[in-house]
Write an enzyme that holds these catalytic residues in place. Structure first.
Site, PDB file in Angstrom:
ATOM      1  N   HIS A 161      51.657  37.583  41.942  1.00  0.00           N
ATOM      2  CA  HIS A 161      51.369  36.160  42.251  1.00  0.00           C
ATOM      3  C   HIS A 161      52.276  35.301  41.376  1.00  0.00           C
ATOM      4  CE1 HIS A 161      48.333  32.863  43.348  1.00  0.00           C
ATOM      5  NE2 HIS A 161      49.305  32.262  42.674  1.00  0.00           N
ATOM      6  N   HIS A 202      54.994  31.682  41.202  1.00  0.00           N
ATOM      7  CA  HIS A 202      55.651  30.489  41.749  1.00  0.00           C
ATOM      8  C   HIS A 202      57.032  30.385  41.116  1.00  0.00           C
ATOM      9  CE1 HIS A 202      51.836  28.840  43.395  1.00  0.00           C
ATOM     10  NE2 HIS A 202      51.324  29.513  42.379  1.00  0.00           N
ATOM     11  N   LYS A 243      49.033  33.258  52.672  1.00  0.00           N
ATOM     12  CA  LYS A 243      48.267  32.683  51.560  1.00  0.00           C
ATOM     13  C   LYS A 243      47.366  31.588  52.101  1.00  0.00           C
ATOM     14  CE  LYS A 243      47.200  31.463  47.273  1.00  0.00           C
ATOM     15  NZ  LYS A 243      48.070  30.935  46.231  1.00  0.00           N
ATOM     16  N   HIS A 258      43.401  31.471  47.619  1.00  0.00           N
ATOM     17  CA  HIS A 258      43.053  30.584  46.508  1.00  0.00           C
ATOM     18  C   HIS A 258      41.565  30.310  46.661  1.00  0.00           C
ATOM     19  CE1 HIS A 258      43.847  27.411  43.416  1.00  0.00           C
ATOM     20  NE2 HIS A 258      42.631  27.116  43.820  1.00  0.00           N
ATOM     21  N   HIS A 296      43.990  34.997  41.202  1.00  0.00           N
ATOM     22  CA  HIS A 296      43.715  34.391  39.888  1.00  0.00           C
ATOM     23  C   HIS A 296      42.235  34.142  39.649  1.00  0.00           C
ATOM     24  CE1 HIS A 296      43.926  30.906  42.518  1.00  0.00           C
ATOM     25  NE2 HIS A 296      45.242  30.863  42.518  1.00  0.00           N
ATOM     26  N   ASP A 300      50.523  34.012  38.200  1.00  0.00           N
ATOM     27  CA  ASP A 300      50.400  32.611  38.642  1.00  0.00           C
ATOM     28  C   ASP A 300      51.248  31.701  37.761  1.00  0.00           C
ATOM     29  OD1 ASP A 300      49.617  30.576  40.335  1.00  0.00           O
ATOM     30  OD2 ASP A 300      47.723  30.213  39.331  1.00  0.00           O
TER      31      ASP A 300
HETATM   32  O1  DOR Z   1      47.538  25.831  38.462  1.00  0.00           O
HETATM   33  C1  DOR Z   1      48.012  26.045  39.571  1.00  0.00           C
HETATM   34  N1  DOR Z   1      49.304  25.751  39.871  1.00  0.00           N
HETATM   35  N2  DOR Z   1      47.222  26.570  40.516  1.00  0.00           N
HETATM   36  C2  DOR Z   1      47.634  26.686  41.788  1.00  0.00           C
HETATM   37  O2  DOR Z   1      46.853  27.124  42.587  1.00  0.00           O
HETATM   38  C3  DOR Z   1      48.972  26.217  42.199  1.00  0.00           C
HETATM   39  C4  DOR Z   1      49.897  26.199  41.064  1.00  0.00           C
HETATM   40  C5  DOR Z   1      51.178  25.433  41.353  1.00  0.00           C
HETATM   41  O3  DOR Z   1      51.774  25.654  42.391  1.00  0.00           O
HETATM   42  O4  DOR Z   1      51.580  24.633  40.497  1.00  0.00           O
HETATM   43 ZN    ZN Z   2      49.374  30.233  42.358  1.00  0.00          ZN
END
Ligand code: DOR
Ligand code: ZN
Length: 361
Positions: A17, A19, A103, A140, A178, A251
């Protein structure tokens, strides 16, 4: 896994997971992950979101192009589910190669979730097709209702959405992403086959006091928000217990400093610069270092039906100080543990250094 007092050698891990965003931000953050992980499941909440197979394959190509020269890393993709996703998109995703699932962002639940699903029943036809084709739903797991207490949103989601969903689609494979509460741990432990969960370093290492330690701490704000000490202990016990349903998903969610240190700061904690090292701290704290390798390198791959990675990575117990901030285009990025120490480091990597190829790009 060979363990010693100061060294751990493990198979190259997967971050299930992650980003990485796009453009300049992606070029700044990707080398940290690629220096540690062989693969990562890349989240699709870009602006605009990655909703189609075509967009996901293009995004995948941009990620590969952003890798430092000579670095091997495989991005695994997932599509952003919307009210308008067609069942045929599941077929295209299945055929696309390297796309593992969809997702689910409940609309309004978190960062860049406004295009998300407004009512789970609206996507039943897609979920049914996913169930047939073996695509995985990454969830989520928080209700978006602003009237529900923010610390209760995960538990409420289990009762009102996830539990009925798992029953309605008994063969759908689901990753509860998460997880942050004891309620989620209990749900996963008792759930039917085909349900697993990712756990982040921040939810293993911090409780909600970290949001207010000495003042308001925007860099400790993420969603789901950090929970109580009892919740944290429950997560630690779950991962250190070695259950195959729990696996690594950082995450890591970078936002520029200005977007975090604001009157209405963004949710997201950047941890890719020390991700594996932070998990090692968490496992060591409960005497469970020997469980790090299965959690980081086996359970996720096995759940997704992927071959486990070859190659190894070595961690040494040697504290280092995390830089106060890291470059990211014209902005700066404030990493988890900024200005503080991390107990473990990756051997053969200068600690905290921007991996080769990232500097000045
Ligand atoms: O804290 C987070 N940031 N939770 C999420 O679900 C998305 C993520 C983000 O993309 O910044
Ligand atoms: Zn995330």
């Amino acid at each position: 896994m060979s363990t010693g007092p100061t060294t751990i050698t493990l198979r190259r891990p997967d971050d299930m997971h992650l980003h990485v965003r796009d453009g300049e931000m992606m070029r700044a953050v990707l080398p940290f992950t690629a220096a540690r992980f062989a693969r990562a499941l890349i989240m699709p909440n870009l602006k605009p979101p990655v909703t189609s197979t075509r967009q996901a394959l293009e995004y995948r190509r941009r990620i590969l192009q952003a890798l430092p020269a000579g670095v091997r890393f495989e991005p695994l993709m997932t599509l952003y589910l919307t009210d308008r996703t067609e069942p045929a998109e599941a077929d295209r995703a299945r055929a696309g190669g390297g796309i593992l699932g969809f997702k689910l962002y409940p609309a309004g639940a978190t960062t860049h979730s406004d295009a998300g699903v407004t009512d789970i029943r609206r996507v039943d036809a897609v979920l049914s097709r996913m169930e047939e084709t073996g695509l995985v739903l990454q969830v989520h797991g928080e209700v978006a209702d602003p009237d529900v207490d923010i610390f209760e949103r995960e538990a409420r989601f289990i009762d009102t959405v996830l539990s009925p969903l798992a029953a309605r689609f008994p063969r759908l494979r689901i990753v509860f992403e998460h997880i942050s509460t004891r309620a989620a741990v209990q749900f996963v432990l008792c759930a039917r086959e085909g349900i697993a969960a990712t756990v982040t370093p921040q939810h293993l290492l911090m409780n909600r006091n970290a949001l207010f330690a000495g003042g308001l701490r925007p860099h400790h704000y993420c969603l789901p928000v950090l929970k109580s000490e009892a919740d944290r202990e429950s997560l630690l016990a779950a991962v250190a217990g070695g259950n195959r349903r729990f696996f690594l998903g950082t995450d890591s969610a970078p936002h520029g400093r200005a977007a975090k240190e604001a009157a209405c700061g963004c949710a997201g904690i950047f941890s890719a610069h020390a991700a594996l090292e932070l998990y090692a701290e968490a496992f060591e704290a409960v005497g469970g270092l020997e469980r790090l390798e299965p959690f980081a390198c086996e359970h996720g791959a096995d759940f997704y039906g992927l071959a486990r990675n070859s190659g190894q990575i070595r961690l040494i117990k040697k504290p280092w100080e995390v830089p106060a901030s890291l470059p990211c285009g014209a902005d700066r990025l404030v990493p988890l543990r900024s200005g503080e120490r991390v107990a473990w480091q990756v051997a053969d990597e200068p600690p905290g250094a921007t991996p080769a190829g990232a500097a000045g790009r």
